[in-house]
Design an enzyme around this catalytic site. Structure first.
Site, PDB file in Angstrom:
ATOM      1  N   ASP A   1     139.229 117.243  39.532  1.00  0.00           N
ATOM      2  CA  ASP A   1     139.417 117.454  38.072  1.00  0.00           C
ATOM      3  C   ASP A   1     140.583 116.224  38.195  1.00  0.00           C
ATOM      4  O   ASP A   1     140.134 115.248  37.376  1.00  0.00           O
ATOM      5  CB  ASP A   1     139.827 118.410  37.685  1.00  0.00           C
ATOM      6  CG  ASP A   1     140.273 119.203  37.951  1.00  0.00           C
ATOM      7  OD1 ASP A   1     140.649 118.819  39.854  1.00  0.00           O
ATOM      8  OD2 ASP A   1     141.084 120.143  37.984  1.00  0.00           O
TER       9      ASP A   1
ATOM     10  N   LYS B   1     138.339 120.104  46.155  1.00  0.00           N
ATOM     11  CA  LYS B   1     139.318 121.171  45.203  1.00  0.00           C
ATOM     12  C   LYS B   1     139.278 122.119  45.564  1.00  0.00           C
ATOM     13  O   LYS B   1     139.176 123.610  45.999  1.00  0.00           O
ATOM     14  CB  LYS B   1     138.077 121.771  44.666  1.00  0.00           C
ATOM     15  CG  LYS B   1     137.812 122.434  43.273  1.00  0.00           C
ATOM     16  CD  LYS B   1     138.949 122.012  42.116  1.00  0.00           C
ATOM     17  CE  LYS B   1     139.427 123.197  41.211  1.00  0.00           C
ATOM     18  NZ  LYS B   1     139.949 121.667  39.871  1.00  0.00           N
TER      19      LYS B   1
ATOM     20  N   TYR C   1     123.742 121.696  48.015  1.00  0.00           N
ATOM     21  CA  TYR C   1     122.910 120.142  48.543  1.00  0.00           C
ATOM     22  C   TYR C   1     121.488 121.198  49.397  1.00  0.00           C
ATOM     23  O   TYR C   1     120.787 120.802  49.969  1.00  0.00           O
ATOM     24  CB  TYR C   1     122.721 118.520  48.269  1.00  0.00           C
ATOM     25  CG  TYR C   1     123.399 118.365  47.383  1.00  0.00           C
ATOM     26  CD1 TYR C   1     124.441 118.399  46.651  1.00  0.00           C
ATOM     27  CD2 TYR C   1     122.350 117.682  46.897  1.00  0.00           C
ATOM     28  CE1 TYR C   1     124.925 118.182  45.847  1.00  0.00           C
ATOM     29  CE2 TYR C   1     122.940 117.395  45.502  1.00  0.00           C
ATOM     30  CZ  TYR C   1     124.173 116.841  45.357  1.00  0.00           C
ATOM     31  OH  TYR C   1     124.505 116.762  43.412  1.00  0.00           O
TER      32      TYR C   1
ATOM     33  N   ASP D   1     128.326 112.766  44.822  1.00  0.00           N
ATOM     34  CA  ASP D   1     127.436 112.304  43.494  1.00  0.00           C
ATOM     35  C   ASP D   1     127.648 111.833  42.077  1.00  0.00           C
ATOM     36  O   ASP D   1     127.145 110.957  41.399  1.00  0.00           O
ATOM     37  CB  ASP D   1     126.078 114.027  43.626  1.00  0.00           C
ATOM     38  CG  ASP D   1     125.100 113.365  42.751  1.00  0.00           C
ATOM     39  OD1 ASP D   1     125.083 112.252  42.697  1.00  0.00           O
ATOM     40  OD2 ASP D   1     123.906 114.150  42.756  1.00  0.00           O
TER      41      ASP D   1
END
Ligand code: NAD
Length: 336
Positions: free
Chosen positions: A206, A173, A124, A230
């Site tokens: 995930d 991740k 972002y 988000d």
């Protein structure tokens, strides 16, 4: 002495739900002088600038703002005003609780988790470009800093301690994004040693998405980087019945902006049918932050009762016999 608080009515359904929210606050007896300024699409029409200086000056002065959702054009057009505000005031922590309400038709009835999303870094940051004028490729740079990771993870751990929460899950991740997500995870694991009273574990994003859908009650406080946070917070709001009941706070060192998780909902704007609860609940978070915990609890209880009774709630909660935004706000006021 009344509190002076910046109010940004917002775009789309924003003006309808902010009006409902300020009416609810007024009914608690807490006195607020609203310093009203427009931003987003509304400000473009008025000032040709989505984030006029008067908005920034007002928030700088008042340190607290209540904000309706602001529209961000997709793909082209001006950059997100929401992101700009978070960066301008270094509102590094985005606190998004997801709690089940009795009476809301949802997949689960007993969810109570809090997402702590890093709010200023990574994808972002707005560092992105096409590699050439033919747009043959595009690049976005996501920077994760040690300072940014340390402060958000510390915020989550302190939040857990101060709110009687037992567990913090670090979401990442790091198997693929070995540097950015890897740094975040490494810092989290090290910092966990300072908080022996809190169980700290971690999940790959995930797997986390799947586990949240299958068994959300295994989670308590979740801390993660900007983009994952988000997405997971919308997922969490889906678990408890949708965006209509999901509040959020953007918190920095000395400034905070309170808002709903949802956006400006242009598809239902101007019809007096938007659910005001998310912003009303965000205003309760705001009242708690400024030192009005009694009024905050009264608002939260009133919203819970109105939703539980299910008679004077908006279409998203009762499609068969819906109330308007104003009617639902009035019902909340009567339960205060
Ligand atoms: P959205 O959250 O505005 O709407 C998603 C769906 O949820 C729509 O069907 C909408 O009608 C419904 N919905 C949302 N709020 C509701 C409410 N209070 N009551 C009943 N139904 C509600 O998401 P979107 O359509 O993806 O985004 C619309 C605009 O909002 C975009 O420009 C986006 O950038 C912006 N946005 C702003 C913020 C913010 O200001 N913090 C957050 C998210 C999206």
């Amino acid at each position: 002495m009344p509190y002076t608080i910046t109010l940004i009515p917002g775009d789309g359904i924003g003006p309808e739900i902010t009006k409902a929210t300020t009416n609810v606050i007024a009914a608690t007896g807490v006195k607020v002088d609203w310093d009203i300024h427009v931003a987003g699409l509304t400000a473009i029409e008025k000032y040709k600038d989505p984030l006029p200086q008067n908005v920034l000056d007002s928030i700088s002065k008042n340190k607290v703002a209540l904000k309706g959702p602001l529209t961000t054009p997709i793909g082209t057009g001006f950059r997100s005003v929401n992101v700009a505000l978070r960066k301008e005031f270094d509102l590094y922590s985005n606190l998004r609780p997801a709690k089940s309400f009795e009476g809301v038709k949802a997949r689960y009835s007993d969810v109570d988790l809090v997402i702590v999303r890093e709010n200023t870094e990574e994808f972002y940051s707005g560092i992105e470009h096409y590699v050439d004028s033919r747009k043959s490729a595009a690049e976005t740079i996501g920077i994760v800093t040690r300072t940014g990771s340390e402060r958000i993870i510390r915020f989550a751990l302190d939040y857990a301690v101060n709110h009687g929460r037992k567990k913090v899950t670090i979401v990442h991740k790091a198997n693929i994004l070995k540097y950015t997500s890897g740094l975040f995870l490494e810092i989290g694991r090290n910092m966990a040693k300072d908080y022996p009273q809190i169980e700290v574990n971690d999940r790959i994003i995930d797997n986390m998405a799947m586990q949240m859908v299958m068994n959300p009650n295994q989670f308590d406080v979740i801390v993660t980087t900007n983009l994952f946070g988000d997405i997971l917070s919308d997922l969490a709001s889906g678990l408890v019945g949708g965006l209509g009941v999901a509040p959020g706070a953007n918190i920095g060192y000395d400034t905070a902006i309170f808002e709903a998780v949802h956006g400006s909902a242009p598809d239902i704007a101007g019809q007096n049918i938007a659910n005001p609860s998310a912003l009303v609940l965000a205003s309760a978070m705001m009242l708690r932050q400024i030192g009005e915990p009694g009024a905050a609890s009264r608002i939260e209880n009133a919203v819970a009762i109105v939703i539980k009774e299910g008679k004077r709630v908006t279409k998203d909660l009762n499609p068969g016999s819906p109330a308007t935004t104003d009617e639902m706000a009035q019902a909340i006021i009567e339960k205060l």
